[in-house]
Design a protein around this motif. Structure first.
Motif, PDB file in Angstrom:
ATOM      1  N   MET A   1       0.838  -1.197   0.000  1.00 32.01           N
ATOM      2  CA  MET A   1       0.000   0.000   0.000  1.00 32.01           C
ATOM      3  C   MET A   1       0.876   1.251   0.000  1.00 32.01           C
ATOM      4  SD  MET A   1      -2.801   1.133   2.901  1.00 32.01           S
ATOM      5  CE  MET A   1      -3.562  -0.462   2.898  1.00 32.01           C
ATOM      6  N   TRP A   2       1.903   1.227   0.828  1.00 30.04           N
ATOM      7  CA  TRP A   2       2.810   2.377   0.924  1.00 30.04           C
ATOM      8  C   TRP A   2       3.570   2.582  -0.384  1.00 30.04           C
ATOM      9  CZ3 TRP A   2       8.363   2.371   1.568  1.00 30.04           C
ATOM     10  CH2 TRP A   2       8.886   3.642   1.816  1.00 30.04           C
ATOM     11  N   VAL A   3       4.049   1.496  -0.978  1.00 27.40           N
ATOM     12  CA  VAL A   3       4.763   1.592  -2.249  1.00 27.40           C
ATOM     13  C   VAL A   3       3.834   2.128  -3.336  1.00 27.40           C
ATOM     14  CG1 VAL A   3       5.882   0.238  -4.075  1.00 27.40           C
ATOM     15  CG2 VAL A   3       6.482  -0.157  -1.688  1.00 27.40           C
ATOM     16  N   ALA A   4       2.593   1.678  -3.338  1.00 25.06           N
ATOM     17  CA  ALA A   4       1.628   2.167  -4.323  1.00 25.06           C
ATOM     18  C   ALA A   4       1.420   3.671  -4.178  1.00 25.06           C
ATOM     19  CB  ALA A   4       0.305   1.420  -4.172  1.00 25.06           C
ATOM     20  N   MET A   5       1.342   4.137  -2.933  1.00 21.78           N
ATOM     21  CA  MET A   5       1.202   5.581  -2.707  1.00 21.78           C
ATOM     22  C   MET A   5       2.446   6.323  -3.138  1.00 21.78           C
ATOM     23  SD  MET A   5      -0.670   6.568   0.834  1.00 21.78           S
ATOM     24  CE  MET A   5       0.375   7.986   0.871  1.00 21.78           C
ATOM     25  N   LEU A   6       3.595   5.771  -2.791  1.00 19.35           N
ATOM     26  CA  LEU A   6       4.872   6.412  -3.059  1.00 19.35           C
ATOM     27  C   LEU A   6       5.138   6.541  -4.558  1.00 19.35           C
ATOM     28  CD1 LEU A   6       7.157   7.487  -1.278  1.00 19.35           C
ATOM     29  CD2 LEU A   6       8.285   5.294  -1.530  1.00 19.35           C
ATOM     30  N   THR A   7       4.756   5.523  -5.297  1.00 18.19           N
ATOM     31  CA  THR A   7       5.006   5.513  -6.739  1.00 18.19           C
ATOM     32  C   THR A   7       3.894   6.160  -7.545  1.00 18.19           C
ATOM     33  OG1 THR A   7       4.104   3.282  -6.917  1.00 18.19           O
ATOM     34  CG2 THR A   7       6.494   3.483  -6.619  1.00 18.19           C
ATOM     35  N   GLY A   8       2.874   6.655  -6.874  1.00 19.95           N
ATOM     36  CA  GLY A   8       1.790   7.357  -7.568  1.00 19.95           C
ATOM     37  C   GLY A   8       0.880   6.449  -8.361  1.00 19.95           C
ATOM     38  N   GLN A   9       0.689   5.237  -7.903  1.00 20.54           N
ATOM     39  CA  GLN A   9      -0.175   4.285  -8.604  1.00 20.54           C
ATOM     40  C   GLN A   9      -1.657   4.584  -8.395  1.00 20.54           C
ATOM     41  OE1 GLN A   9       0.925   0.300  -7.548  1.00 20.54           O
ATOM     42  NE2 GLN A   9       3.078   0.618  -8.075  1.00 20.54           N
ATOM     43  N   GLY A  10      -1.940   5.535  -7.544  1.00 19.25           N
ATOM     44  CA  GLY A  10      -3.329   5.918  -7.317  1.00 19.25           C
ATOM     45  C   GLY A  10      -3.412   6.932  -6.203  1.00 19.25           C
ATOM     46  N   THR A  11      -4.592   7.489  -6.041  1.00 15.04           N
ATOM     47  CA  THR A  11      -4.801   8.426  -4.950  1.00 15.04           C
ATOM     48  C   THR A  11      -5.009   7.638  -3.657  1.00 15.04           C
ATOM     49  OG1 THR A  11      -7.200   8.434  -5.237  1.00 15.04           O
ATOM     50  CG2 THR A  11      -5.930  10.059  -6.522  1.00 15.04           C
ATOM     51  N   GLN A  12      -5.024   8.354  -2.553  1.00 19.35           N
ATOM     52  CA  GLN A  12      -5.260   7.689  -1.272  1.00 19.35           C
ATOM     53  C   GLN A  12      -6.599   6.957  -1.296  1.00 19.35           C
ATOM     54  OE1 GLN A  12      -4.960  10.758   1.663  1.00 19.35           O
ATOM     55  NE2 GLN A  12      -2.721  10.728   1.687  1.00 19.35           N
ATOM     56  N   ARG A  13      -7.592   7.593  -1.854  1.00 20.10           N
ATOM     57  CA  ARG A  13      -8.932   6.990  -1.913  1.00 20.10           C
ATOM     58  C   ARG A  13      -8.930   5.729  -2.778  1.00 20.10           C
ATOM     59  NH1 ARG A  13     -13.261   8.893   0.023  1.00 20.10           N
ATOM     60  NH2 ARG A  13     -12.531  11.028   0.069  1.00 20.10           N
ATOM     61  N   GLU A  14      -8.241   5.770  -3.913  1.00 20.46           N
ATOM     62  CA  GLU A  14      -8.201   4.609  -4.805  1.00 20.46           C
ATOM     63  C   GLU A  14      -7.460   3.438  -4.147  1.00 20.46           C
ATOM     64  OE1 GLU A  14      -8.138   7.101  -9.034  1.00 20.46           O
ATOM     65  OE2 GLU A  14      -6.271   6.412  -8.132  1.00 20.46           O
ATOM     66  N   ILE A  15      -6.385   3.744  -3.479  1.00 20.96           N
ATOM     67  CA  ILE A  15      -5.617   2.695  -2.809  1.00 20.96           C
ATOM     68  C   ILE A  15      -6.414   2.108  -1.654  1.00 20.96           C
ATOM     69  CG2 ILE A  15      -3.532   2.248  -1.453  1.00 20.96           C
ATOM     70  CD1 ILE A  15      -2.158   4.365  -3.268  1.00 20.96           C
ATOM     71  N   ALA A  16      -7.123   2.968  -0.928  1.00 18.09           N
ATOM     72  CA  ALA A  16      -7.965   2.487   0.172  1.00 18.09           C
ATOM     73  C   ALA A  16      -9.054   1.565  -0.363  1.00 18.09           C
ATOM     74  CB  ALA A  16      -8.577   3.669   0.914  1.00 18.09           C
ATOM     75  N   THR A  17      -9.644   1.925  -1.471  1.00 17.27           N
ATOM     76  CA  THR A  17     -10.687   1.096  -2.074  1.00 17.27           C
ATOM     77  C   THR A  17     -10.103  -0.243  -2.533  1.00 17.27           C
ATOM     78  OG1 THR A  17     -11.863   3.066  -2.804  1.00 17.27           O
ATOM     79  CG2 THR A  17     -12.434   1.010  -3.889  1.00 17.27           C
ATOM     80  N   LYS A  18      -8.918  -0.197  -3.130  1.00 20.09           N
ATOM     81  CA  LYS A  18      -8.268  -1.410  -3.623  1.00 20.09           C
ATOM     82  C   LYS A  18      -8.013  -2.407  -2.492  1.00 20.09           C
ATOM     83  CE  LYS A  18      -3.997  -3.015  -5.792  1.00 20.09           C
ATOM     84  NZ  LYS A  18      -2.711  -2.626  -6.358  1.00 20.09           N
ATOM     85  N   TYR A  19      -7.600  -1.912  -1.330  1.00 18.49           N
ATOM     86  CA  TYR A  19      -7.298  -2.791  -0.203  1.00 18.49           C
ATOM     87  C   TYR A  19      -8.482  -2.980   0.741  1.00 18.49           C
ATOM     88  CZ  TYR A  19      -2.453  -2.946  -1.621  1.00 18.49           C
ATOM     89  OH  TYR A  19      -1.296  -3.169  -2.322  1.00 18.49           O
ATOM     90  N   GLY A  20      -9.588  -2.325   0.466  1.00 18.70           N
ATOM     91  CA  GLY A  20     -10.786  -2.500   1.281  1.00 18.70           C
ATOM     92  C   GLY A  20     -10.684  -1.917   2.664  1.00 18.70           C
ATOM     93  N   VAL A  21     -10.011  -0.764   2.773  1.00 16.83           N
ATOM     94  CA  VAL A  21      -9.863  -0.100   4.068  1.00 16.83           C
ATOM     95  C   VAL A  21     -10.297   1.352   3.934  1.00 16.83           C
ATOM     96  CG1 VAL A  21      -7.979  -1.591   4.845  1.00 16.83           C
ATOM     97  CG2 VAL A  21      -7.443   0.491   3.600  1.00 16.83           C
TER      98      VAL A  21
END
Length: 109
Positions: free
Chosen positions: A22-42
């Motif tokens: 999750m942190w790497v995805a945020m760091l590399t710009g793979q999505g916004t915080q909201r998109e990453i949260a949705t992807k991981y279900g949190v």
């Protein structure tokens, strides 16, 4: 009066590897915080707290002095207490010898 209750989502516990991803995805710009949260279900706040924890951990690791890592506070206290025990043993032994020499051998009548 009836109160409407909203069903809460079950709290999801993430494995450390998932938090890292999750942190790497945020760091590399793979999505916004909201998109990453949705992807991981949190919740988005979980993404924010993971990022803060990663930043704190990285800064702590990078600010450490080079060389071998030091002892934890508990380990340092154990070393200190063991040294104190040895010092006290030596003191008691010295005092016992001095007392024996001062008073002489006691009679066992």
């Amino acid at each position: 009066m009836s109160k409407k209750t909203t069903a809460r989502k079950k709290r999801r516990v993430l494995a450390p590897s998932q938090k890292y991803e999750m942190w790497v995805a945020m760091l590399t710009g793979q999505g916004t915080q909201r998109e990453i949260a949705t992807k991981y279900g949190v919740d988005r706040s979980v993404v924010v707290s993971v990022a803060k924890a990663a930043k704190t951990g990285a800064l702590t690791a990078l600010s450490a002095k080079p060389g071998r890592p030091g002892l934890s506070p508990e380990q340092a206290e154990i070393v200190e207490l063991r040294a104190e025990v040895e010092r006290l043993k030596a003191t008691v032994t010295e005092q016992a010898v001095a007392l024996y020499l001062h008073e002489g051998k006691a009679r066992w009548d």
